[in-house]
Structure formats: C-alpha cells, structure tokens
Write a protein that holds these residues in place. Structure first.
Motif, PDB file in Angstrom:
ATOM      1  N   ARG A  43       0.833  -1.208   0.000  1.00  0.00           N
ATOM      2  CA  ARG A  43       0.000   0.000   0.000  1.00  0.00           C
ATOM      3  C   ARG A  43       0.863   1.251   0.000  1.00  0.00           C
ATOM      4  NH1 ARG A  43      -4.384  -2.048   4.459  1.00  0.00           N
ATOM      5  NH2 ARG A  43      -2.512  -3.091   5.236  1.00  0.00           N
ATOM      6  N   LEU A  45       0.557   5.251   0.855  1.00  0.00           N
ATOM      7  CA  LEU A  45      -0.266   6.258   1.522  1.00  0.00           C
ATOM      8  C   LEU A  45       0.103   7.616   0.955  1.00  0.00           C
ATOM      9  CD1 LEU A  45      -0.147   5.052   5.255  1.00  0.00           C
ATOM     10  CD2 LEU A  45      -1.601   4.280   3.373  1.00  0.00           C
ATOM     11  N   VAL A  90      -5.332   6.040  -0.058  1.00  0.00           N
ATOM     12  CA  VAL A  90      -4.635   4.761   0.072  1.00  0.00           C
ATOM     13  C   VAL A  90      -4.671   4.049  -1.273  1.00  0.00           C
ATOM     14  CG1 VAL A  90      -4.516   2.546   1.282  1.00  0.00           C
ATOM     15  CG2 VAL A  90      -5.324   4.610   2.496  1.00  0.00           C
TER      16      VAL A  90
END
Length: 482
Positions: A43, A45, A90
């Motif tokens: 992921r 951010l 995200v």
C-alpha cells in the motif's frame, strides 16, 4: 477495505516491504507500483511524509485518473485499488500474476523499505523463479541442425526408450520437445542440446561433471580428477565408472557362490548423480555438478540449492521440478521414475542393502552425502588392512577396484614385462603410494600380476607381467563389453 483504525496502525508502523509513504504523485510513483507488483503487493499512503506526518492530499478526479493511467502504462498493467481515509488516499497494489512487471524506468522490486532497481541477473532470476522462463525449454539460437547434432547420441538415447524407431529423426525430436519447427528450420531447445549435441560445452560451459578423489577427509590432496563433458547420459555413466574405479570392492562366499560387495551403494549413487544433473540450476554458468570421493564419504553436489518453495524437510514428500523437459527425457529412458521419488530411491537403495542412509544438505549447492558399508578391518600381516562387510563372518581377500584401469594395467604387462612406473602411467594415477596400495599390491596378492624378481621385491630392476589369471580377467572383461 482499509479502515480508519487500520490507517492509524499503518502510520505507527513506518515504511516497510509492503508500505510506502508519499506526499504526492511524482516521477517515482510508477517505480513504487511495479516494485510492489513484483514483490508481494503493498500500500502507498498518499499525503503522508516519510516520517509518518499526515500532510494530506486533495481527493480529485484528476488525481485518481492520473494514478490509474500510470498503473495502466506499466507492462503488464498493475492492478490498483483507491480508497479515501480522511486526508489520505490509500493506493493498494496487487501482487502481479504476470511477473516481472516494468515501467519506463525499468524493473523494480521491494527490498525492505526501498524500491530497488533490478540488475540483469536479478531480472533473470525473477523470471526463472516465477516460471516465466525455463532453461531447458528455451531455444538455443547458436545450435545449428544438422551440423551440431550427434546422431549416435540420439540413437543411443532412442535405443534406451520405448519410442517407435521407425519414425523420422526430426519428427521424433519435435515430438519429445527436444526441438521445434520454425520457418522451415529445426530449432533445438537447450535440453535437446545437452542430450544430443556433439560438443555440449561449446554452447553451455557449465555442462560437465567434475569427479575428484581426495586423500583423507578434507579437500587438500587430490589423487585423481576427471571432467566429463560428453552430454548428460555419458556424463552420468562416466561419473559412476569413476566411483567404481576409485572405491573398493569386497566379496563374501555363501553356499560356494561369490557375491561382490561394493564399498558404496551404486544404485543410490546413480540416482543421486542423475538427480544432480536433472535438478541443478542451469542458469548458473560458473558452477557445475561435483562428485567428490573422500576416505569416509562420497558427496554429490549440484549448483542452485533446492528449487523455490522447497525445504530440506520436504525431501521425499514434496517435488518441484526445476527442469521438467530434462526430467522427461531422462524418464523416457528409465533413468528416473515418476517425479518426487528420487530421494526415496536414494534412501531405499542404500538402507535395504545395509548401507547408512544418505544425508542431504542445501545452501548455494544441494548435496547428497553417502557413507560406506560398515566394515571390519583385518590386518594381512603387511601393516595394511582389507575391507569386508561387517555383517559377514568371512574374511575376503582385497579385490582391485576399477575394472577399466585394472584391465589397462594387465593389458600393458600382457606381452612385455613392465616396471612399476610404467604400470602407474597406464593407470593415469598421480599418487605413487595410492597406486601401490590400491592397485599394484592387490593385483599381486590376487595372482593377476607376478614379479620377475620374486626374491627381491624392492629391486629397482623389478618388472611385472600378467599371469594366466590376469589373462582370464581381461578376456572376461572383453566378453562383458560385447
């Protein structure tokens, strides 16, 4: 779905293999996408500084469109999921099922908290690990048919198989996948080159087996060495003959029948050498298969360790074929059985005959280690000892190892008396004491050779000749070859 609670945890975690903080979408964004896709996913951010401070980023259609556009331009496209949590966007990146993935800047993967560019060798390794390319199935563009093709090797292989021999050679080569047709030409796969090339090492320098005989238990003094590079089948057979001529054979007598007892389990060693050739990492060009004989063990080692996903504890229970085409060509001539049985056959081939079970070790090489038959030793009065199986009460005489070398020695002294040095030269052994102890002395004890000056065994003028028993051994060996 990422929740606000998840985001709090992610901000506390810090960057890592599956997590990256970025304040905004910049020129390096594509690298992060392909790095995660080539590794295990992760992921990103957006709106977060490197230290975990949330700065925020506007959630606009342009931002989402730009991210999706960058993901689509990767090769192959990267799958992403966009979520909004407060001021943070995200970007969840899926691990790709079509590795390796690249962007315009090249190939990247995740190493700790950093996206690192892959070198040529790392790209090759990633291709190999993911099964995107296999060495044995790849086309060898430098091989020219029929100029580089060895028809005798092919006929030898075909004779060992159950394939109908009346078909055209080219059709058989295509049907067994050793080659393929393209543009009116026959293109050979690497496996076909390893089996059927006149000179395999001209195409793959790593295509050979090195056999070594050491004095003692460490790799210091080499008594004998041979490199075999005649092709996969010839190399396996030559390595076995090297073991036979450099290890001892005892015998026992039961019910007037003589039974030879090799020092090591030869069937299990054949399996080990075959598996070493079959499962080695052929992409590693600077290493080859080794067969190493010590005074207390034999080690068979192949480069590359275990295939990805395999542990030493999996051996005998799980099978991963690194080179399926090589395995298939060996299976067709009964050099191996079905996949996954090799380790069991090594173990059974040793223990059912009373030998210790082999041990296995894996690092950058995979090694099978064999111990000799447990023996008792009997002093023959000369200060030397003779090997015989500990399980038998009979005391056998020491029998010369290496039929090929023994026959060569006996043939050399058949019509002309020979000195010790001349006989040693014929044997091609460099160590004088090893030759005396393991060849000359046993041949004299067994009555296969006789000294011309029997009352002065150490005379510098001593010569040897082959006896009637020696001539019979030569004849028997010649008949066996026929």
């Amino acid at each position: 779905m990422t929740t606000p609670a998840d985001l709090t945890i992610l901000l506390q975690e810090g960057e890592g293999v599956t997590l990256e903080y970025k304040e905004r979408v910049n020129d390096s964004f594509a690298r992060e996408l392909v790095a995660f896709a080539n590794t295990a996913g992760g992921r990103i951010l957006l709106g977060v500084q490197d230290d975990g401070t949330v700065r925020g980023i506007p959630d606009t259609n342009d931002l989402r469109a730009r991210i999706q556009d960058i993901a689509r331009k990767c090769d192959p496209p990267v799958k992403v999921l966009l979520e909004r949590l407060g001021e943070v966007t995200v970007v969840t990146v899926r691990e790709s099922a079509e590795k390796p993935v690249q962007c315009s800047d090249g190939f990247f993967w995740r190493l700790g908290a950093v996206s690192q560019k892959l070198s040529r060798n790392e790209i090759r390794d990633l291709f190999q690990q993911e099964g995107a390319i296999r060495f044995d199935h790849s086309i060898c563009t430098r091989f020219s048919y029929p100029e580089d093709f060895d028809i005798d090797k092919f006929r030898n292989w075909l004779g060992k198989s159950s394939i109908y021999r009346g078909g055209a050679v080219e059709d058989i080569l295509v049907n067994i996948e050793a080659a393929e047709r393209s543009g009116g030409k026959l293109l050979f796969r690497n496996a076909g080159v390893l089996f059927f090339a006149k000179e395999p090492r001209r195409f793959f320098n790593q295509a050979y087996i090195t056999c070594l005989l050491f004095k003692g238990t460490v790799k210091v003094h080499i008594l004998d060495r041979k490199d075999f590079d005649g092709g996969i089948i010839a190399d396996i057979e030559d390595a076995l003959r090297f073991i036979e001529r450099n290890t001892r054979t005892a015998y026992r007598i039961e019910k007037l029948q003589r039974e030879d007892i090799p020092e090591y389990p030869m069937a299990a060693l054949r399996e080990a050498i075959t598996n070493a050739v079959m499962h080695r990492d052929w992409f590693i060009e600077g290493a080859n298969v080794f067969v190493e004989i010590f005074s207390d063990r034999i080690e068979v080692s192949s480069p590359g360790g275990l295939p990805k996903g395999m542990l030493v504890s999996d051996l005998g229970h799980k099978s991963v074929r690194r080179n399926p085409l090589i395995a298939d060509l060996l299976h067709r001539i009964a050099y191996i059985e079905k996949a996954g049985t090799g380790i069991k056959r090594m173990r059974d081939g040793a223990t059912t005959l009373g030998y210790p079970a082999p041990e296995f070790r894996s690092d950058s090489f995979f090694s099978a280690i064999f111990s000799p038959m447990p023996t008792s030793e009997k002093d023959d009065g000369s200060g030397e000892t003779s090997m015989h199986p500990a399980s038998t009460p009979q005391v056998p005489r020491k029998y010369p190892a290496s039929t090929p070398q023994v026959v060569a020695i006996l043939q050399a002294a058949l019509y002309e008396n020979r000195s010790r040095d001349e006989l040693q030269n014929v044997s091609k052994l460099k160590d004088r004491e090893y030759f005396r102890k393991n060849y000359l002395k046993p041949l004299l004890e067994d009555g296969l050779l006789e000294p011309m000056i029997p009352d002065k065994p150490r005379s510098p003028k001593q010569r040897y000749r082959t006896t009637a028993a020696g001539r019979a051994l030569i004849k028997a060996a010649e008949e066996e070859e026929r």
